[in-house]
Motif scaffolding. Structure first.
Motif, PDB file in Angstrom:
ATOM      1  N   GLY E  91       0.827  -1.202   0.000  1.00  0.00           N
ATOM      2  CA  GLY E  91       0.000   0.000   0.000  1.00  0.00           C
ATOM      3  C   GLY E  91       0.861   1.251   0.000  1.00  0.00           C
ATOM      4  O   GLY E  91       2.093   1.194   0.163  1.00  0.00           O
ATOM      5  N   ALA E  92       0.184   2.379  -0.159  1.00  0.00           N
ATOM      6  CA  ALA E  92       0.867   3.674  -0.210  1.00  0.00           C
ATOM      7  C   ALA E  92       1.664   3.891   1.073  1.00  0.00           C
ATOM      8  O   ALA E  92       1.195   3.584   2.168  1.00  0.00           O
ATOM      9  CB  ALA E  92      -0.154   4.780  -0.379  1.00  0.00           C
ATOM     10  N   GLY E  93       2.901   4.405   0.912  1.00  0.00           N
ATOM     11  CA  GLY E  93       3.716   4.746   2.080  1.00  0.00           C
ATOM     12  C   GLY E  93       4.370   3.550   2.733  1.00  0.00           C
ATOM     13  O   GLY E  93       4.810   3.626   3.883  1.00  0.00           O
ATOM     14  N   PHE E  94       4.427   2.447   1.998  1.00  0.00           N
ATOM     15  CA  PHE E  94       5.009   1.217   2.558  1.00  0.00           C
ATOM     16  C   PHE E  94       6.416   1.475   3.125  1.00  0.00           C
ATOM     17  O   PHE E  94       7.252   2.119   2.490  1.00  0.00           O
ATOM     18  CB  PHE E  94       5.079   0.136   1.470  1.00  0.00           C
ATOM     19  N   VAL E  95       6.658   0.942   4.295  1.00  0.00           N
ATOM     20  CA  VAL E  95       7.993   1.046   4.897  1.00  0.00           C
ATOM     21  C   VAL E  95       8.269  -0.259   5.647  1.00  0.00           C
ATOM     22  O   VAL E  95       7.359  -0.852   6.224  1.00  0.00           O
ATOM     23  CB  VAL E  95       8.092   2.264   5.846  1.00  0.00           C
ATOM     24  N   MET E  96       9.525  -0.693   5.576  1.00  0.00           N
ATOM     25  CA  MET E  96       9.864  -1.914   6.327  1.00  0.00           C
ATOM     26  C   MET E  96      11.194  -1.698   7.035  1.00  0.00           C
ATOM     27  O   MET E  96      12.028  -0.892   6.625  1.00  0.00           O
ATOM     28  CB  MET E  96       9.928  -3.128   5.403  1.00  0.00           C
TER      29      MET E  96
END
Lengths: 188, 188, 188, 188, 188, 188
Positions: E91-96
């Protein structure tokens, strides 16, 4: 046949609940041709801690005063010419219109205007009807007949009238009046 | 905050249910000062075999027609002078009263009476209010202004009026009319 | 005044729902002195996927046959001496007791025993009462009068009887019979 | 699986509610083959002001006394020959019938009649069954065995009996008795 | 003991309803120490025309996909190095964030970074936990052990890991990973 | 849109009810994409005498303590090295695992093991997540960063950690810890 369950947060008075039962009974009968006996209303009260909307508890505002009572009190004060008392019952933006007056905002203006019309006037009520608008105002109709004295001292009675009120938060914000006074003066 | 559950026997149309939801929303707001958004209505439909009162299943009568629509249709027919069509919309014991007419029972009588009053009249509606009486009649108010021509051909408009109707089983049983025509004639 | 809502999983027949409404109406009236008209029953049906207990969906067993009908059918078969048909209506552990017989387990034993008592017997029913035990058995009472012929061919009638049945899963598991036959023979 | 919600007006005692839960559990199991564990009953109590039928609040009558208790008390009084106490438990139109008596209306008549039948009799109860008729009467069955002494002083016991009572408003209005006394006298 | 009734507008699938029943059962047990068997859930479906909030009918959005399934599918795609498929699940703004990586926004960056850490890694799952945040994101935890090969080709297994995902509208918007890889390399 | 009604036996505190409302709101939003404002929860409390399952009244156990609070209290006691107080919060079969420890059963063992790892450690919390397992345990996750001093007195901070707890009947029965300490020591 209809059964109506109303869920509210704890804290309404018996009179509030009684009014709620009555208005819900009437409301459903506007659509469903059930005799009153076939309409059952149950009010379930939940604790404030047991009610949540939007993940928040809510504090219910106290019930609104009965708008018909508000209108009756205002009409009684006006008939008794207790203008100060009547004025306290008015809400912000109050406006009234009588036959031929155009919009008036102050009770004094009405009284001035009426001076040439009749010495005094008394209302005999035939009925009141109250309903809620889709906005914030409750609407109250009252109708019946006027009696009183013409400026020349002649008595009159049996003149039909109808008033339409808007009552917002228990205060009168609008009054519209129709009656057959002009009609009657024609026939005088 | 209020949640209203209405239980009815299966068989009402979407439009009936929609009207029920709306009148129940309004009814509860006459007492509880909740914004409309805080009022939820749920209609539960049970099978006829799953409803019993007095140890008897019941057959629900079809929903009543919308009384406001009934009044609009009647007013449109009258304005178009389609008297036959208007007459079919009248219920038993129909009575109407206009300013100065006293009670009338036949539409023809009204038309006769009106002849000397105006050539024609057209209604511009400002609003309708409908509610259920405690009896069988629904009550519909409509108000607005009249325009038309006096018998002498002069045009008039902006004359305030209000009508009160009783609608029983979808048929008009009572019409009471107030307006400022006499007032206006004074000022002519 | 009572309103009863029953929630069941979808799938019961109209007849099942009708029986449920009736037994719930009667049950509440055993405690609350309400006339039947004041008792409303509503059956709400939920989809199997919308019911969970113990985090498991459940498959509702079909409704039990009406135990009164089961008893009526059994009594009709016995009266017609259709022993094979009657035997199919018996459940595991069936036991019956008639005046003076002690416990019997086979229909044939009853018929043998009855031979010396009467040539035939016919039941006229005055009433049936059915209720559920706290266990699995439904209990059905039937009462009325016996008519028939004594072994010597004399006719008799009007002899009071009462039967008590236990019906488990639609099958007759117990029958207890009382009557005034011995009393009557005294007066023969 | 069934969940039963009962809505009543506030004011029933814990014992009343307990009885209501039990009879509703049993009632639903007469139709639905659910083990008791799968039947849930919830009693919702609404304030008197939160209940309306036919646009009227209602005052709930107190719960009926448990008809089984009424029958037990009556049987105990009769067995103890406390006729005055037993008589107070009878309702209007009381009628009883024992084997061979025909309809009797006064307890004294029964006692007279029984004199030639046994010196005394004691009931050992095997079970009681109670249910509500469709009318106002509750029906109570009790069954078991009789022991006592014949007029000649010989003891007897183990004689099967069953009584059927109608209990209206907590008072006994009908008693029907069947037993094997005549049968036993045959075998004496 | 608790009974939960959920009212929704018609149109959810059996699988949706099943999931709703399960999450409601679990939710109530977080507070009430009832065994699952004591928790009953009933889902009542009302027609869209029979639901109104704020005097408006509402159109329910389709149910959200099961966030645990979304996470499983993403993990499977990543393990199979099907990066394009995995990317479609973001999804939008994915961060890991993985141990030592700091925040990464592109799957490729993770793969680059991992190259020096292990040749490949496979997850053995011990359990998944899913819950809803107070915001829009569902949170899914999965934990278990890692096996694979170090860059030098040595095999490893049994290394504990835990992942925390945020899933918004069915798409993975956040992944946080902890594991004992560094710990294990110490002990290599 | 969803409306959730929860029926419980009387006796839960306001705080219990508040927690129930919140967890039910969240639970339904895991499946239905409704904004929180569209979710309404109503808790109906019935008298113990008005609840029956399996033809038995039930005594509700007191609500479980909030498992997040239990975890917070345990973590605070451990951080303050109040081992006795922490030990009282452990349930039967307690087991914990930290990176590289394998399963430990006694808090003392953890403290021994940690001695060579850091002088002290303080947790800064970023968030807690709690949910109910399908079994008896509640699961609580907490995550954030560690700060403290290495054995050599050097300060560290910003090291990511996550803990997973199982809380049964209010007592901690399992703690699993992951963090980036080994990762950080690499980079020291």
């Amino acid at each position: 046949m209809p059964v109506i369950e109303l869920h509210v947060i704890d804290g309404y008075t018996d009179d509030d609940k009684s009014r709620l039962c009555a208005v819900l009974t009437d409301a459903v009968r506007l659509v469903v041709p059930a005799p009153p006996d076939a309409v059952t209303v149950l009010i379930h009260e939940v604790a404030a801690a047991g009610y949540m909307r939007g993940r928040q508890h809510r504090t219910p505002a106290p019930a609104l005063p009965d708008p018909t009572q508000a209108v009756r009190a205002f009409l009684a004060a006006m008939e008794a010419r207790e203008i100060d008392r009547a004025r306290e019952m008015l809400g912000a933006g109050f406006v009234m219109e009588f036959p031929g007056t155009g919009p008036l905002h102050r009770l004094e203006d009405l009284i001035d205007w009426a001076k040439d019309r009749y010495r005094f006037v008394t209302k005999t009520y035939e009925g009141f009807d109250a309903l809620q608008s889709q906005g914030d105002a409750a609407i109250v109709y009252c109708r019946g007949t006027l009696s009183g004295e013409w400026p020349n001292g002649t008595a009159f009675d049996g003149i039909r009238f109808i008033d339409r009120f808007e009552v917002t938060g228990g205060l009168i914000t609008k009054q519209d009046v129709w009656n057959d006074i002009a009609e009657m003066k024609d026939t005088k």
